[in-house]
Design a protein around this motif. Sequence first.
Motif, PDB file in Angstrom:
ATOM      1  N   VAL A 113       0.843  -1.209   0.000  1.00 40.42           N
ATOM      2  CA  VAL A 113       0.000   0.000   0.000  1.00 40.42           C
ATOM      3  C   VAL A 113       0.872   1.250   0.000  1.00 40.42           C
ATOM      4  O   VAL A 113       0.621   2.215  -0.735  1.00 40.42           O
ATOM      5  N   TRP A 114       1.892   1.234   0.822  1.00 37.04           N
ATOM      6  CA  TRP A 114       2.783   2.402   0.900  1.00 37.04           C
ATOM      7  C   TRP A 114       3.484   2.632  -0.441  1.00 37.04           C
ATOM      8  O   TRP A 114       3.608   3.776  -0.901  1.00 37.04           O
ATOM      9  N   ALA A 115       3.925   1.514  -1.069  1.00 38.87           N
ATOM     10  CA  ALA A 115       4.565   1.648  -2.377  1.00 38.87           C
ATOM     11  C   ALA A 115       3.590   2.234  -3.397  1.00 38.87           C
ATOM     12  O   ALA A 115       3.953   3.104  -4.209  1.00 38.87           O
ATOM     13  N   GLY A 116       2.324   1.780  -3.364  1.00 41.42           N
ATOM     14  CA  GLY A 116       1.319   2.334  -4.280  1.00 41.42           C
ATOM     15  C   GLY A 116       1.071   3.811  -4.036  1.00 41.42           C
ATOM     16  O   GLY A 116       0.921   4.603  -4.987  1.00 41.42           O
ATOM     17  N   ILE A 117       1.017   4.214  -2.749  1.00 45.88           N
ATOM     18  CA  ILE A 117       0.783   5.636  -2.420  1.00 45.88           C
ATOM     19  C   ILE A 117       1.947   6.496  -2.915  1.00 45.88           C
ATOM     20  O   ILE A 117       1.753   7.564  -3.518  1.00 45.88           O
ATOM     21  N   VAL A 118       3.160   6.023  -2.634  1.00 44.06           N
ATOM     22  CA  VAL A 118       4.338   6.774  -3.086  1.00 44.06           C
ATOM     23  C   VAL A 118       4.335   6.899  -4.606  1.00 44.06           C
ATOM     24  O   VAL A 118       4.599   7.986  -5.162  1.00 44.06           O
ATOM     25  N   ALA A 119       4.025   5.795  -5.303  1.00 41.94           N
ATOM     26  CA  ALA A 119       4.000   5.835  -6.771  1.00 41.94           C
ATOM     27  C   ALA A 119       2.928   6.802  -7.281  1.00 41.94           C
ATOM     28  O   ALA A 119       3.153   7.567  -8.221  1.00 41.94           O
ATOM     29  N   SER A 120       1.747   6.775  -6.652  1.00 44.68           N
ATOM     30  CA  SER A 120       0.663   7.667  -7.115  1.00 44.68           C
ATOM     31  C   SER A 120       1.007   9.130  -6.876  1.00 44.68           C
ATOM     32  O   SER A 120       0.784   9.985  -7.747  1.00 44.68           O
ATOM     33  N   PHE A 121       1.563   9.448  -5.689  1.00 42.13           N
ATOM     34  CA  PHE A 121       1.945  10.835  -5.408  1.00 42.13           C
ATOM     35  C   PHE A 121       3.051  11.302  -6.361  1.00 42.13           C
ATOM     36  O   PHE A 121       3.034  12.448  -6.832  1.00 42.13           O
ATOM     37  N   SER A 122       4.004  10.422  -6.621  1.00 43.75           N
ATOM     38  CA  SER A 122       5.068  10.792  -7.548  1.00 43.75           C
ATOM     39  C   SER A 122       4.514  11.018  -8.955  1.00 43.75           C
ATOM     40  O   SER A 122       4.931  11.939  -9.670  1.00 43.75           O
ATOM     41  N   ALA A 123       3.559  10.176  -9.368  1.00 46.34           N
ATOM     42  CA  ALA A 123       2.965  10.334 -10.695  1.00 46.34           C
ATOM     43  C   ALA A 123       2.202  11.653 -10.802  1.00 46.34           C
ATOM     44  O   ALA A 123       2.282  12.361 -11.808  1.00 46.34           O
ATOM     45  N   VAL A 124       1.438  11.976  -9.731  1.00 47.67           N
ATOM     46  CA  VAL A 124       0.688  13.242  -9.744  1.00 47.67           C
ATOM     47  C   VAL A 124       1.637  14.426  -9.809  1.00 47.67           C
ATOM     48  O   VAL A 124       1.438  15.377 -10.577  1.00 47.67           O
ATOM     49  N   ARG A 125       2.692  14.359  -8.970  1.00 51.14           N
ATOM     50  CA  ARG A 125       3.637  15.472  -8.983  1.00 51.14           C
ATOM     51  C   ARG A 125       4.334  15.580 -10.335  1.00 51.14           C
ATOM     52  O   ARG A 125       4.597  16.679 -10.814  1.00 51.14           O
ATOM     53  N   ARG A 126       4.647  14.443 -10.944  1.00 53.66           N
ATOM     54  CA  ARG A 126       5.283  14.469 -12.260  1.00 53.66           C
ATOM     55  C   ARG A 126       4.363  15.132 -13.277  1.00 53.66           C
ATOM     56  O   ARG A 126       4.801  15.948 -14.091  1.00 53.66           O
ATOM     57  N   ARG A 127       3.064  14.771 -13.254  1.00 49.57           N
ATOM     58  CA  ARG A 127       2.121  15.384 -14.194  1.00 49.57           C
ATOM     59  C   ARG A 127       2.032  16.891 -13.971  1.00 49.57           C
ATOM     60  O   ARG A 127       1.995  17.671 -14.924  1.00 49.57           O
ATOM     61  N   VAL A 128       1.984  17.265 -12.673  1.00 47.09           N
ATOM     62  CA  VAL A 128       1.906  18.706 -12.376  1.00 47.09           C
ATOM     63  C   VAL A 128       3.149  19.430 -12.869  1.00 47.09           C
ATOM     64  O   VAL A 128       3.069  20.504 -13.486  1.00 47.09           O
ATOM     65  N   GLU A 129       4.309  18.824 -12.611  1.00 44.85           N
ATOM     66  CA  GLU A 129       5.547  19.478 -13.041  1.00 44.85           C
ATOM     67  C   GLU A 129       5.644  19.512 -14.559  1.00 44.85           C
ATOM     68  O   GLU A 129       6.093  20.512 -15.142  1.00 44.85           O
ATOM     69  N   ASP A 130       5.216  18.422 -15.230  1.00 42.82           N
ATOM     70  CA  ASP A 130       5.218  18.429 -16.693  1.00 42.82           C
ATOM     71  C   ASP A 130       4.323  19.538 -17.236  1.00 42.82           C
ATOM     72  O   ASP A 130       4.675  20.245 -18.181  1.00 42.82           O
ATOM     73  N   SER A 131       3.142  19.651 -16.594  1.00 44.27           N
ATOM     74  CA  SER A 131       2.230  20.707 -17.032  1.00 44.27           C
ATOM     75  C   SER A 131       2.824  22.093 -16.809  1.00 44.27           C
ATOM     76  O   SER A 131       2.750  22.966 -17.680  1.00 44.27           O
TER      77      SER A 131
END
Length: 397
Positions: free
Chosen positions: A105-123
């Motif tokens: 679960v923790w790995a999934g949360i970290v991956a999801s937060f990193s993905a969201v931040r990556r999308r935000v930074e890409d945008s």
Amino acid sequence: MRRSLAYWNREFQRIESPILRYGFAVVAVAIALGVAFALQHYQFREVELPVLAVAIAFTTWYAGAGPSVVAVLLSSACFDYFFTEPLYSFNISTRDLPYFLIFVVWAGIVASFSAVRRRVEDSLRQTGDRLQVEVEERARREDEIKSLNRELAKRAAELEASNKELESFAYSVSHDLRAPLRHLAGYSELLQKQAASSLDHKGRRYVQTILASAKRMGNLIDDLLAFSRLGRTETRRTAVDLQQVVKEVVAEIGRDTKDRDIAWKIGALPVCYGDRSMLKLVVVNLVSNAVKFTRIRTRSEIEIGCLDGNNDEVEVFVRDNGAGFDMQYANKLFGVFQRLHLAEQFEGTGIGLATVQRIIHRHGGKVRAEGAVDEGAAFYFSLPNAHDATERTGSTP
């Protein structure tokens, strides 16, 4: 250091090859596994979870969603195989199952937060790139506009200098022509008086032609001088009652046309803002033309009025039922020495309408003409209203 990290951050996020992206996931998990073993060797306990989570976060950040899933699966398998009982087996005991689930679960949360931040930074990065492009494009356009403005100012200065030179040249030439012209006309008159008896009909006609041409040239010089003086004359702008100006002009011209049948129709005319003497010269030229070109009619009809419909300016017209003109030559009407009729038909120097246009342009207005051959003509000139005349004429040379 910050600039270097930002540079490599951008470089890593530009990786497009699937092999490199998924290879990055495998290498990141392998490195995290090695770090976890090293920390465990030095008696650090329960550090494998955050170390593997960091590997998942890096993979998500730099390689994207697909490799992050691979990183989560590999990290879960390594965590189960190396760090949960029984060790070196993919079996999970009942006691360690919650611990393993927490890791997943923790790995999934970290991956999801990193993905969201990556999308935000890409945008944000894409937006920043677009803004940078727009800023550069705007700066380029501003540089072009400044360059064009400099070129325009240079051309305007050159044009102004050329106009002044032409005016000075016309003025000087006109003055220099006066003396020989006076001699030509004077001696021709003396010849006509003293030798009239000894000249035959053809000789007297020759002398008369010389005198008429000298008189015409004198009129041309006078009109050219008046036209050139307009460029140096300072305009004294005041409120001008056009109705009164037209009445004065019609009265002056009427004294010279008492033997003609002229029907005058004068409408209501407004008060405008300008130089009264110059505007009177405009009316004199237009009305004189109307009188001249209606001479072929038994009954001349001349109408002077004002058009409605524009609150920013007034447009006055002088219309007649005279000889008219062909509209395809309308652009020549306001040129210096431009004539659409033969001198034998109608006298004139071809400077009157050029003078009209120059005066109206100095007042911030426009001139135009409409007509048809043998159906009369109408000349229009516009002037700004008094409330905005100063603004419109302030920059008019």
